[in-house]
Enzyme design. Structure first.
Site, short mmCIF file in Angstrom:
data_model
loop_
_atom_site.label_atom_id
_atom_site.label_comp_id
_atom_site.label_asym_id
_atom_site.label_seq_id
_atom_site.Cartn_x
_atom_site.Cartn_y
_atom_site.Cartn_z
N LYS A 144 0.85 -1.20 0.00
CA LYS A 144 0.00 0.00 0.00
C LYS A 144 0.88 1.24 0.00
O LYS A 144 1.63 1.48 0.94
CB LYS A 144 -0.93 -0.02 1.22
CG LYS A 144 -1.86 -1.23 1.21
CD LYS A 144 -2.71 -1.36 2.45
CE LYS A 144 -3.62 -2.57 2.37
NZ LYS A 144 -4.46 -2.76 3.57
N LYS B 297 -5.81 5.42 3.03
CA LYS B 297 -6.36 5.17 4.37
C LYS B 297 -5.28 5.28 5.44
O LYS B 297 -5.59 5.57 6.61
CB LYS B 297 -7.05 3.80 4.41
CG LYS B 297 -6.18 2.61 4.01
CD LYS B 297 -5.48 1.99 5.17
CE LYS B 297 -4.57 0.85 4.73
NZ LYS B 297 -3.90 0.19 5.85
N LYS C 91 7.94 -1.60 9.05
CA LYS C 91 8.02 -0.22 8.61
C LYS C 91 6.68 0.49 8.73
O LYS C 91 5.63 -0.08 8.44
CB LYS C 91 8.51 -0.15 7.16
CG LYS C 91 9.94 -0.68 6.97
CD LYS C 91 10.94 0.11 7.81
CE LYS C 91 12.35 -0.43 7.68
NZ LYS C 91 13.29 0.26 8.58
#
Length: 700
Positions: free
Chosen positions: A444, A528, A624
């Site tokens: 993402k 998001k 991360k």
């Protein structure tokens, strides 16, 4: 691609009756065959026959130890005939390639798909078994024209529609179909290979077989009975022959039927599978089949065994020879491990079509963990204790620390690494992946360039030249590992590839929906994370559900507008899928971005501020944080286009995490977006050093 036709076979052995050869064979084996093993032998088992002086029983038969195969079901033609030597029991590379790249596979029905001849069985049901069996045998041997044999069989049967119905009820498909047929047909269809039944049998008899195998009626090429119809009732009453205009009603009809398929569909490779001489004819014509596979599981015919490009006894042989896609997982973090858990279950226990290779390579950036290399621990325990402890990755997982070795020969690439690493990886992979490989991204994020943003799927497609779908959804990794109910979408550019990925990932607890909107799904999955940072700030500042809901609602609205501003073709309904509103809810309550932002805001309030990099290290255990980097990338686009007031929440989150305005201003994000900032960072209550949040890169 060339067909698999070949030259002459090896010479035949002396003539002996089948019963004589069976007797001689049984005396030469190191064990006594059971009654269930009473039938024929694999031809290449016999390498030499020593003749006796009486010429009734061979004195010896030399048998290749690796080739002896006593078969449980097939029968030889019961006649004195030259015993054929060495039919092709192992496919040549060319034959194997044709089988694995077939566009369509055509099956004979009688004694191939089913155990017996349907017309013979009907005749036995009608009390005329011996007469019809003799005619059928002559047609299969090529000693009688097919149309003549069929016409004579029907004349002898003289059956009614009620007779046909009673016969089908007495002999349902499941009682007739050969072992392995259902799985083979399913495996072919799962690969997008079209399956046909081409038979001299009658549709009235084989239609239930096709239905049982889920083969559409349009893919059944067979003869039709002609009936006399009653004028009063409008019902068929008397059999009056068959339709002789159909290609399957005559000799060389099967190559004719296949030629018509070629005229209708753009098939490059067509394979014919059958037991009889009429099936063998399919490769004798230029426009016929490219490959003939002889089947001897019920009847072994000399001519078929001699001339087949490949001769098989069990359908398992064909299933095992189908191409299996090799999967490479690029990444070994929490989400990658969760995905490995899911796909390994599908490969190991729920892959009846044998679509995927049992071994899955897992690329990881190796490091020491608890006194040994992480790769060694994963290979030994099949778990990743650093990022997903206690979650089984599958017995087929094999770690690979060299990225190029991981993707070598892979048919499916699964990208699941932080988005900032994807571009560097793709640069290394240019020219190193298979031309026909396909990819799916679970990553993402986006890449911001001077000429505009670039999604991960677009980057992979452009740099590697392969199709790339995306898997996005409300997917908290540890909950997937615990097999809690989870949903995701696969956004695709190519639906056929998406169906392959659905088979790889869909589970009873991991529900996959396909949507033709890869950019929409990927933009939702990216944006998001920005909203989740805002939700985390609200939590860290101590505000309640009303405030958090307001941030989430505004975030959802900005996600939709921003996505469509960059990609106008994105569907409105995509935002309502798992990749949209569901992922937003899950991330704003349980994701790592919310958690880190909450901690950051708490420390700000307490007067003990830390950087996001420090918090990432403390809370994420080596994983991360994507939200801060994505926020900076999104704002870069907003700033370039002067959209600050159109996306006030995105603008405010950026300004807060970069110390341009106080965290408290998340509660008045509309006003915060209007604040005119000077060249220096905005003064905040707690003096902090100016900082951005560029995450470290890694040389892969």
């Amino acid at each position: 691609m060339q067909s698999a036709r070949h030259g002459a076979r090896a010479p035949c052995l002396p003539r002996y009756s089948v019963s004589t050869l069976r007797t001689a064979l049984s005396t030469s084996l190191p064990y006594t065959p059971s009654s269930a093993q009473r039938t024929a032998i694999s031809c290449r088992a016999i390498t030499e026959v020593g003749e006796s002086t009486s010429s009734t029983v061979p004195t010896s038969i030399s048998i290749s130890p690796d080739a002896v195969e006593i078969l449980a079901t097939p029968t030889w033609e019961e006649e004195s005939t030259p015993f054929p030597i060495n039919p092709v029991r192992e496919p040549t590379p060319n034959v194997l390639e044709l089988w694995q790249t077939a566009d369509a596979v055509c099956f004979d029905v009688d004694c191939t798909i089913v155990k017996n001849d349907g017309l013979d069985l009907l005749a036995e049901f009608m009390g005329a078994g011996e007469q019809v069996e003799a005619l059928t045998k002559q047609a299969m041997d090529g000693t009688m024209h097919l149309d003549t044999a069929l016409e004579e069989c029907l004349r002898i049967l003289d059956c009614t529609p009620d007779d046909i119905k009673a016969f089908l009820k007495a002999h349902p498909p499941e009682s007739r179909i050969n072992e392995g047929v259902v799985q083979l047909v399913s495996s072919l269809k799962a690969r997008g290979i079209e399956v046909y039944l081409i038979s001299a049998e009658f549709r009235e008899i084989i239609s239930p077989i096709a239905k049982y195998l889920q083969i559409p009626s349009k893919n059944v090429i067979a003869n039709r009975m002609n009936w006399q119809w009653d004028d009063e009732t409008g019902e068929p009453t008397k059999l009056v022959g068959f339709d002789m205009s159909l290609p399957t009603s005559r000799n060389n009809g099967k190559p004719e039927a296949i030629a018509k398929l070629r005229q209708t569909f753009p098939y490059n490779t067509i394979v014919m599978v059958g037991d009889g001489v009429t099936d063998l004819e399919a490769v004798h014509e230029v426009d016929g089949a490219d490959l003939f596979i002889g089947y001897g599981g019920n009847v072994q015919r000399r001519k078929v065994m001699q001339e087949a490009d490949w001769f098989v006894i069990h359908f398992d042989e064909l299933i095992k020879a189908l191409k299996r896609r090799k999967v490479a997982m690029i990444g070994a973090g929490a989400m990658a491990c969760a995905a490995m858990h899911v796909l390994s279950q599908n490969i190991e226990s729920d892959d009846p079509a044998h679509l995927f290779d049992a071994q899955v390579k897992l690329w990881l950036h190796d490091s020491e963990f608890e006194g040994r290399l992480l790769s060694e621990t994963v290979d030994e325990t099949k778990e990743n204790p650093k990022y997903m402890p206690g979650v089984y990755l599958g017995k087929g997982v094999v770690t690979e620390t060299n990225l190029l070795e991981c993707v070598r020969d892979a048919d499916i690439l699964v990208f699941c690494v932080p988005h900032q690493f994807i571009h560097g990886m793709c640069k290394k992979l240019i020219g190193k992946v298979k031309d026909d490989a396909i990819a799916i991204s679970l990553t993402k994020g986006m890449r911001v360039r001077a000429e505009g943003p670039q999604l991960v799927s677009q980057m992979v497609k452009k740099m590697l030249g392969i199709d790339c779908s995306v898997l996005m959804g409300a997917n908290i990794a540890n909950e997937i590992g615990e097999e809690q109910l989870t949903e995701a979408v696969i956004g695709y550019y190519n639906r056929d590839n998406a169906k392959v990925f659905q088979k790889l990932f869909d589970r009873e607890y991991f529900n996959i929906t396909l949507i033709p909107d890869a950019p929409g799904a990927e933009m939702c999955g990216t944006l998001k994370n920005v909203v989740a940072i805002g939700a985390g700030l609200v939590d860290g500042l101590g505000y309640g559900s009303n405030s958090k809901a307001a941030i989430m609602r505004q975030g959802l609205a900005e996600m939709k507008r921003f996505s469509k501003a960059l990609y106008p073709t994105i569907r409105d309904e995509t935002i309502l899928e798992s990749c949209g509103v569901a992922d937003l809810i899950a991330t704003c309550y349980g994701g790592r971005n919310r958690r880190c932002a909450e901690k950051w805001a708490q420390l700000q309030v307490e007067g003990n501020p830390k950087t996001f990099t420090e918090i990432e290290s403390e809370l994420l255990g080596g994983q991360k944080l994507q939200g801060t980097l994505t926020t900076n990338e999104v704002y870069e686009i907003i700033e370039m286009r002067g959209w600050e007031l159109e996306y006030p929440l995105f603008t405010t989150v950026y300004r807060i995490i970069n110390d341009k305005i106080p965290a408290l201003m998340i509660m008045n994000y509309k006003e915060a977006a209007r604040v005119k900032l000077g060249p220096e960072p905005h003064s905040i209550a707690i003096a902090l050093k100016k900082r951005r949040n560029p995450l470290p890169t890694v040389d892969v």
